[in-house]
Design a protein around this motif. Structure first.
Motif, PDB file in Angstrom:
ATOM      1  N   ILE A  65       0.837  -1.211   0.000  1.00 28.03           N
ATOM      2  CA  ILE A  65       0.000   0.000   0.000  1.00 28.03           C
ATOM      3  C   ILE A  65       0.870   1.259   0.000  1.00 28.03           C
ATOM      4  O   ILE A  65       0.594   2.228  -0.720  1.00 28.03           O
ATOM      5  CB  ILE A  65      -0.941  -0.008   1.223  1.00 28.03           C
ATOM      6  CG1 ILE A  65      -1.949  -1.160   1.110  1.00 28.03           C
ATOM      7  CG2 ILE A  65      -1.680   1.320   1.346  1.00 28.03           C
ATOM      8  CD1 ILE A  65      -2.820  -1.340   2.326  1.00 28.03           C
ATOM      9  N   THR A 115       6.124   5.783  -7.311  1.00 22.80           N
ATOM     10  CA  THR A 115       5.869   4.375  -6.990  1.00 22.80           C
ATOM     11  C   THR A 115       6.957   3.487  -7.567  1.00 22.80           C
ATOM     12  O   THR A 115       7.459   2.575  -6.904  1.00 22.80           O
ATOM     13  CB  THR A 115       4.487   3.958  -7.535  1.00 22.80           C
ATOM     14  OG1 THR A 115       3.474   4.622  -6.785  1.00 22.80           O
ATOM     15  CG2 THR A 115       4.284   2.458  -7.419  1.00 22.80           C
ATOM     16  N   SER A 134       0.846   4.182  -2.796  1.00 24.63           N
ATOM     17  CA  SER A 134       0.155   5.377  -2.295  1.00 24.63           C
ATOM     18  C   SER A 134       0.400   6.632  -3.140  1.00 24.63           C
ATOM     19  O   SER A 134      -0.543   7.419  -3.346  1.00 24.63           O
ATOM     20  CB  SER A 134       0.546   5.633  -0.831  1.00 24.63           C
ATOM     21  OG  SER A 134       1.945   5.805  -0.700  1.00 24.63           O
TER      22      SER A 134
END
Length: 701
Positions: free
Chosen positions: A350, A386, A354
């Protein structure tokens, strides 16, 4: 203290930046965004057709600037935009420029009926200007210094046709800087990102190919493909930067269809594959097929749309099918969050995604919500962050592996330098270990001999005969046991622990205790034999800790005899060779099998799903039950032939009228004749249980 210093430092930087920006004089800009009007024409219309119709132009409201296609009443028509202005005093006798920001589609600008510059290509080439910042430079010789200046812009609004709401006249350096900044943030930087993603694609693909022994190496393949198809998806964003590479036959509609829509679908597909693989979850075949269908079906629809306008109306379907794809990964993510063992891995995932999630939210607010269309796509920037996060994680993992390998090389070098001493020491240790091992074998064999019950015994209504042969010095991995109360046989079991010698022998001791305890408890609590085996499996996994072995076996339970001297038998199988049953009434031998779809699993493997459905049958006088371990049937003679179960069946069929001991001896004699001088390759256990008249029983003394 450190936190206060950090806050003070940030305030200092912000303050200095603010005041330095305030001290810089901003160049003068003349806003013309409120003076734009439009007219719809056929594609053939030129300035000579449009200029006489100046009075027919309609004011272009800013809300309509966001979707020019809505102003077209007939497919294929163009728009002409008009901006008229009188030069402000600040721009007289100066070379100036017109900043428009962007026009989606293709456009050609005229100043006072003179062509200035074109962005994109009009049909039939239909090449959109893309996300390039648009600006036009006007020399003072072309401008009416004291009269009215007319700007006409011929626009082909593709499906995404729109125009910036920010337009101004300004001095050339200011206009150039404003236009190039938009090109940089919307197009050039995306091209740079694409280059980085291609590099990461090759890196992760290389890792996938070389890390063949890594159990979860598919995570590298999926992440590589995410990067590749993200570049695929982003191509329309930076197509204007590589216009020289665009083939003539590649139309804008085809570019949008193949790269924008195709890239979007495939990127979403592999993003979900990456999430599932990262969480160490396996997909069943039906789910893989369903997700492929969810990938292929929308692509077929998208590829059958003929125009960009039709494609534009297909955007909601992208969102629907994308959500359906995430319906397979999000639940797994939630389940992983709920488990303490996988929560850390889930949080890392996650955290990695994010930035792109934040970018998606911002783009929905600013782009979909039409708050500010001039801003770049934040999703692209978030995705780059990311990528770097996961790339950093990869580098950290490789760093740890490098340090580990360095340590191993150091130890190996040290070992090599003292090889002779080590060999001598190991030789001595092995000699001592062999002596201890031989004593250990004797000890384990002695313990096994004492904890196993006698091989031949008579119960009320039953004769039991057992042949038990160990492979290694009387230490066996086979285990047999039976349970009785006051001469009445309650149950029996035969089990085969994987391996040989001391390790297997020791595990039989542990297993016997667990099996006996659960059998007795299950009988007292009237629990099914299937549940008893499941309880044995759980306890054995817990007690054996980290020992890597497993057990196959059969567990029987017998009822009391009814008035017709018939006994009910219930048993369950945990991956063991099927028992044989001779029916005296039918004079034939059958294998006692369960439904193969319902029976699966063995004992002692953590995480393995098991099912041991019970099998029930009735045993009358002269019926026979034969159980054995696979060491008997798998044994080979000098010809390489297996002893097999057929020889057991034929022997038992031939001598079924004899006692249990005699039938057992007949089978073992047949076995000895079969193997001759060949050595056995596994522990061998054979159990023969025969029904006799329960009224003739005389209790042993």
């Amino acid at each position: 203290m450190k936190k206060n210093l950090f806050v003070a430092f940030i305030i200092l930087i912000f303050t200095s930046t603010f005041f330095s920006s305030c001290g810089k004089e901003k160049p003068y800009r003349y806003d013309v965004s409120n003076y734009v009007s439009y007219i719809e024409t056929s594609p053939e219309a030129g300035p000579g057709y449009v200029l006489p119709r100046i009075g027919e132009f309609k004011h272009l409201e800013k809300k309509n600037m966001r979707s020019l296609i809505k102003l077209i009443s007939k497919d294929g028509n163009y728009l002409w935009l008009k901006i008229q202005f009188i030069l402000p005093e600040e721009f007289k006798d100066k070379d100036i420029g017109l900043f428009i920001g962007y026009i989606r589609g293709a456009d050609l600008l005229f100043l006072n009926n003179i062509a200035i510059r074109q962005y994109g290509d009009f049909p039939p080439l239909d090449n959109s200007a893309g996300f390039t910042g648009q600006y036009f430079m006007f020399s003072k010789s072309l401008l009416n210094q004291n009269g009215l200046n007319t700007v006409l812009i011929k626009v082909w609004p593709d499906a995404f046709g729109s125009i910036s709401t920010k337009m101004f006249l300004g001095e050339r350096p200011d206009v150039y800087e404003a236009g190039e900044s938009i090109t940089f943030y919307n197009s050039k930087i995306t091209l740079t990102f694409a280059g980085v993603m291609l590099l990461i694609f090759f890196m992760y693909l290389f890792l996938y190919m070389v890390m063949k022994n890594y159990e979860n190496r598919n995570v590298y393949l999926f992440f590589a493909l995410i990067n590749l198809y993200t570049v695929h998806f982003l191509l329309p964003f930076f197509a204007s930067e590589i216009a020289w590479a665009k083939p003539i036959w590649l139309s804008y509609t085809m570019l949008t269809r193949v790269f924008f829509y195709g890239g979007a679908y495939i990127t979403i597909y592999f993003a979900n594959s990456f999430i599932i693989s990262y969480l160490h979850k396996k997909e069943p075949k039906w789910e893989i097929i369903l997700r492929l269908i969810l990938l292929i079906v929308p692509m077929i629809f998208a590829f059958t749309r003929k125009t960009t306008r039709q494609l534009n109306g297909y955007i909601p379907y992208i969102m629907v099918f994308g959500i359906l794809q995430f319906a397979f990964s999000i639940p797994r993510l939630i389940v992983s969050m709920l488990s303490k063992d996988t929560r850390k891995n889930c949080l890392n995932l996650i955290a990695g995604f994010s930035p792109v999630l934040v970018g998606v939210v911002l783009d929905i607010i600013f782009k979909v919500g039409r708050v500010n269309m001039n801003l770049p796509f934040f999703t692209i920037y978030g995705w780059q962050i990311t990528l770097w996060i996961f790339l950093g994680a990869l580098l950290l993992r490789f760093g740890a592996m490098y340090m580990h390998n360095t340590e191993l090389n150091s130890k190996l070098s040290e070992f090599t330098n003292h090889l002779e001493d080590v060999v001598a020491l190991r030789t001595k240790e092995l000699s001592e270990a062999n002596y201890v091992l031989s004593k250990g074998l004797e000890t384990v064999a002695h313990v096994q001999k004492n904890f196993l019950p006698v091989k031949n015994k008579t119960f009320r209504g039953w004769e039991l005969a057992i042949s038990y042969n160990a492979l290694d010095n009387n230490v066996s991995g086979d285990l047999y046991d039976y349970y009785f109360t006051d001469g009445i046989l309650d149950g029996m079991g035969i089990f085969d622990v994987s391996g040989h010698g001391i390790p297997a022998g020791l595990m039989t001791i542990l297993a016997k205790s667990i099996i006996s305890q659960h059998f007795i408890n299950g009988m007292n609590q009237d629990e099914s034999i299937s549940n008893v085996l499941k309880d044995i499996n759980k306890s054995y996994i817990k007690e054996k800790v980290n020992v890597e072995n497993y057990i196959t076996g059969l567990l029987f339970r017998f009822s009391e005899f009814n008035k017709k001297d018939i006994c009910s038998v219930e048993f369950a199988n945990a991956g063991h060779p099927y028992p044989l049953f001779y029916s005296a009434s039918e004079n034939k031998i059958i294998e006692l099998k369960q439904d193969e779809k319902k029976q699966y699993g063995i004992l002692g493997v953590e995480g393995l799903d098991v099912s041991f459905p019970p099998v029930n049958f009735r045993a009358a006088q002269n019926d026979i039950i034969i159980c054995y371990t696979d060491g008997l049937t798998d044994c080979l003679n000098h010809k390489g032939e297996e002893f097999g179960k057929e020889r057991i069946i034929k022997t038992a069929q031939l001598y079924h009228q004899e006692s249990a001991i005699m039938i057992m001896n007949r089978i073992m004699d047949k076995f000895c004749d079969f193997i001759g001088s060949e050595k056995i390759s596994d522990d061998i256990t054979l159990m023969v249980l025969k029904r006799v008249n329960s009224k003739d029983y005389i209790e042993e003394i």
